[in-house]
Design an enzyme around this catalytic site. Structure first.
Site, PDB file in Angstrom:
ATOM      1  N   GLU A 104      50.070  47.924  13.896  1.00  0.00           N
ATOM      2  CA  GLU A 104      49.183  49.266  13.438  1.00  0.00           C
ATOM      3  C   GLU A 104      48.316  49.159  12.434  1.00  0.00           C
ATOM      4  OE1 GLU A 104      52.154  48.901  14.210  1.00  0.00           O
ATOM      5  OE2 GLU A 104      53.439  50.064  15.496  1.00  0.00           O
TER       6      GLU A 104
ATOM      7  N   ALA B 276      52.556  53.396  21.206  1.00  0.00           N
ATOM      8  CA  ALA B 276      52.233  54.103  21.960  1.00  0.00           C
ATOM      9  C   ALA B 276      51.254  54.198  22.281  1.00  0.00           C
ATOM     10  CB  ALA B 276      53.103  54.159  20.666  1.00  0.00           C
TER      11      ALA B 276
ATOM     12  N   GLY C  70      55.451  50.736  18.844  1.00  0.00           N
ATOM     13  CA  GLY C  70      56.437  51.331  19.527  1.00  0.00           C
ATOM     14  C   GLY C  70      57.232  50.860  20.912  1.00  0.00           C
TER      15      GLY C  70
ATOM     16  N   GLU D 169      59.373  49.271  18.107  1.00  0.00           N
ATOM     17  CA  GLU D 169      60.487  50.397  17.467  1.00  0.00           C
ATOM     18  C   GLU D 169      61.707  50.541  18.195  1.00  0.00           C
ATOM     19  OE1 GLU D 169      56.631  52.431  16.267  1.00  0.00           O
ATOM     20  OE2 GLU D 169      57.275  52.283  14.545  1.00  0.00           O
TER      21      GLU D 169
HETATM   22  N1  CAA Z   1      48.422  52.413  24.837  1.00  0.00           N
HETATM   23  C1  CAA Z   1      46.901  52.730  25.543  1.00  0.00           C
HETATM   24  N2  CAA Z   1      46.489  52.110  26.337  1.00  0.00           N
HETATM   25  C2  CAA Z   1      47.444  50.716  26.622  1.00  0.00           C
HETATM   26  C3  CAA Z   1      48.389  49.951  25.448  1.00  0.00           C
HETATM   27  C4  CAA Z   1      48.405  51.057  24.321  1.00  0.00           C
HETATM   28  N3  CAA Z   1      49.313  50.491  23.557  1.00  0.00           N
HETATM   29  N4  CAA Z   1      49.110  48.506  25.173  1.00  0.00           N
HETATM   30  C5  CAA Z   1      48.041  48.258  26.925  1.00  0.00           C
HETATM   31  N5  CAA Z   1      47.210  49.432  27.206  1.00  0.00           N
HETATM   32  C6  CAA Z   1      46.755  49.384  28.675  1.00  0.00           C
HETATM   33  C7  CAA Z   1      45.443  49.258  28.618  1.00  0.00           C
HETATM   34  O1  CAA Z   1      44.761  49.981  28.241  1.00  0.00           O
HETATM   35  C8  CAA Z   1      44.981  48.483  29.859  1.00  0.00           C
HETATM   36  O2  CAA Z   1      44.892  49.524  30.672  1.00  0.00           O
HETATM   37  P1  CAA Z   1      43.530  49.353  32.114  1.00  0.00           P
HETATM   38  O3  CAA Z   1      43.632  49.001  32.690  1.00  0.00           O
HETATM   39  O4  CAA Z   1      43.173  51.119  32.015  1.00  0.00           O
HETATM   40  O5  CAA Z   1      41.702  48.750  30.893  1.00  0.00           O
HETATM   41  C9  CAA Z   1      45.910  47.613  30.140  1.00  0.00           C
HETATM   42  O6  CAA Z   1      47.155  48.781  29.854  1.00  0.00           O
HETATM   43  C10 CAA Z   1      46.436  46.563  29.992  1.00  0.00           C
HETATM   44  O7  CAA Z   1      46.000  46.656  28.967  1.00  0.00           O
HETATM   45  P2  CAA Z   1      45.153  44.883  28.750  1.00  0.00           P
HETATM   46  O8  CAA Z   1      44.093  44.993  29.631  1.00  0.00           O
HETATM   47  O9  CAA Z   1      44.875  45.486  27.333  1.00  0.00           O
HETATM   48  O10 CAA Z   1      46.139  43.124  29.366  1.00  0.00           O
HETATM   49  P3  CAA Z   1      46.211  43.256  27.515  1.00  0.00           P
HETATM   50  O11 CAA Z   1      47.145  41.375  29.319  1.00  0.00           O
HETATM   51  O12 CAA Z   1      44.433  41.951  28.156  1.00  0.00           O
HETATM   52  O13 CAA Z   1      46.649  42.587  26.593  1.00  0.00           O
HETATM   53  C11 CAA Z   1      47.881  43.319  25.298  1.00  0.00           C
HETATM   54  C12 CAA Z   1      47.775  42.790  26.742  1.00  0.00           C
HETATM   55  C13 CAA Z   1      48.255  42.496  24.002  1.00  0.00           C
HETATM   56  C14 CAA Z   1      49.304  44.778  24.413  1.00  0.00           C
HETATM   57  C15 CAA Z   1      47.156  44.770  24.555  1.00  0.00           C
HETATM   58  O14 CAA Z   1      46.799  45.512  26.000  1.00  0.00           O
HETATM   59  C16 CAA Z   1      47.263  45.074  23.569  1.00  0.00           C
HETATM   60  O15 CAA Z   1      46.950  44.842  22.486  1.00  0.00           O
HETATM   61  N6  CAA Z   1      47.988  46.681  23.516  1.00  0.00           N
HETATM   62  C17 CAA Z   1      47.348  47.487  22.652  1.00  0.00           C
HETATM   63  C18 CAA Z   1      48.789  47.240  21.427  1.00  0.00           C
HETATM   64  C19 CAA Z   1      48.471  47.884  20.482  1.00  0.00           C
HETATM   65  O16 CAA Z   1      48.666  47.717  19.582  1.00  0.00           O
HETATM   66  N7  CAA Z   1      50.365  48.859  20.542  1.00  0.00           N
HETATM   67  C20 CAA Z   1      51.030  49.988  18.918  1.00  0.00           C
HETATM   68  C21 CAA Z   1      49.903  51.086  19.663  1.00  0.00           C
HETATM   69  S1  CAA Z   1      50.236  51.801  18.033  1.00  0.00           S
HETATM   70  C22 CAA Z   1      51.992  52.401  17.756  1.00  0.00           C
HETATM   71  O17 CAA Z   1      52.577  52.075  19.082  1.00  0.00           O
HETATM   72  C23 CAA Z   1      52.380  53.390  16.761  1.00  0.00           C
HETATM   73  C24 CAA Z   1      53.452  53.886  16.635  1.00  0.00           C
HETATM   74  O18 CAA Z   1      54.250  53.130  15.641  1.00  0.00           O
HETATM   75  C25 CAA Z   1      54.250  55.058  17.075  1.00  0.00           C
END
Ligand code: CAA
Length: 271
Positions: A141, A73, A118, A121
């Site tokens: 999360e 998400a 998500g 999920e």
């Molecule tokens: N939300 C918003 N933006 C996201 C995102 C997310 N979940 N995941 C990645 N992005 C964005 C980053 O902010 C980045 O944007 P910018 O270029 O504008 O800075 C772009 O995507 C590329 O991401 P990274 O630079 O971080 O890429 P990376 O290769 O270094 O890392 C990754 C990849 C390990 C997937 C890392 O992006 C990451 O950890 N993302 C978050 C993953 C996460 O925690 N997901 C769970 C979200 S909470 C949820 O889903 C709740 C639920 O159950 C409903």
């Protein structure tokens, strides 16, 4: 066919393409690794509503690009939510994911990279998961100060063992494709370039079977898993009986019983 717009929603983040009886939905927000914001969820819901169920027999769900299926998400959108807004956001995701889970025809998740939060999920809301070798699954999360909110606490525990689900969720540790395969989260792992062809081949294999029977199988499995075995068996009996007197059942059985070895099987009709 590509749906560019439907109703009031301009399709910015979802591509929908149909080849024969198979529709492919691509979450297309590559810059944010296909993270699910409200607009993506709304568009996904509208896309599912627009699927031509007369002619489509299987869906594939994937993410744009070669790096990510869905990275979760949208953390930016969630970062300022109040308790009530957080709950509403969870409901928005859950409503769309239930629509996917209960969709009348099978949905194959072709997980082509990160499937986190998500993303894991939404894959679990599909009937079948296959993935590429670079796929990474996880429920990160608790590291963000929240619980999984789009069904992760429920579906992961049902799909893999409760102990493994708890380990993944409490530790927030990601797992790679081979481990996802080992614990039964995915059915198969492919080199990246073979993933979509494999999903299409599987979808074609589903699409060639009697459509009412396939739909009834999905309903029997899904509904049966929610009740005790005595009720589940009754659900199966009703859906089994429902197949009889259909053109597909008559044709499928007559074809088997016909001893003419030269005959060629006709495609099943939706009836
Ligand atoms: N939300 C918003 N933006 C996201 C995102 C997310 N979940 N995941 C990645 N992005 C964005 C980053 O902010 C980045 O944007 P910018 O270029 O504008 O800075 C772009 O995507 C590329 O991401 P990274 O630079 O971080 O890429 P990376 O290769 O270094 O890392 C990754 C990849 C390990 C997937 C890392 O992006 C990451 O950890 N993302 C978050 C993953 C996460 O925690 N997901 C769970 C979200 S909470 C949820 O889903 C709740 C639920 O159950 C409903």
């Amino acid at each position: 066919m590509i749906i560019k717009e439907s109703g009031d929603i301009d399709m910015e983040f979802i591509l929908y393409e149909v080849k024969g009886a198979v529709g492919t939905i691509t979450i297309n927000r590559e810059k944010a690794l296909n993270a699910l914001n409200s607009k993506v969820l709304d568009e996904l819901s509208v896309t599912l509503d627009a699927v031509d169920l007369e002619n489509t027999r299987c869906l594939i769900l994937t993410g744009a690009g070669e790096k990510s299926f869905v990275a979760g998400a949208d953390i930016g959108e969630m970062s300022t939510l109040t308790k009530a807004e957080g709950e509403a956001f969870g409901k928005k995701g859950n409503d769309v994911f239930r629509k996917l889970e209960n969709f009348p025809i099978p949905v194959i998740a072709a997980v082509n990279g990160f499937a986190l939060g998500g993303g894991c999920e939404i894959a679990m809301s599909c009937d079948i998961r296959i993935c590429s070798e670079n796929a990474v699954f996880g429920q990160p999360e608790v590291g963000l100060g929240i619980t999984p909110g789009f069904g992760g606490t429920q579906r992961l525990a049902r799909l893999v063992s409760p102990g493994m689900a708890k380990q993944m969720i409490y530790t927030a540790r990601n797992i790679k494709a081979d481990e996802a395969y080992r614990i039964g989260l995915v059915n198969a792992v492919y080199p990246q370039e073979e993933l979509i062809p494999a999903a299409e081949k599987m979808a074609a294999g589903i699409a060639k079977n009697a459509p009412i029977a396939v739909r009834n199988c999905k309903k029997a499995i899904n509904d049966g898993l929610q009740v005790d075995i005595d009720q589940a068996i009754v659900i199966e009996e009703k859906l089994f009986g429902d197949c009889f007197e259909t053109e597909d059942q008559r044709y499928g059985m007559a074809f088997f019983l016909d001893k003419n070895k030269e005959k060629v099987k006709e495609p099943f009709k939706n009836c």
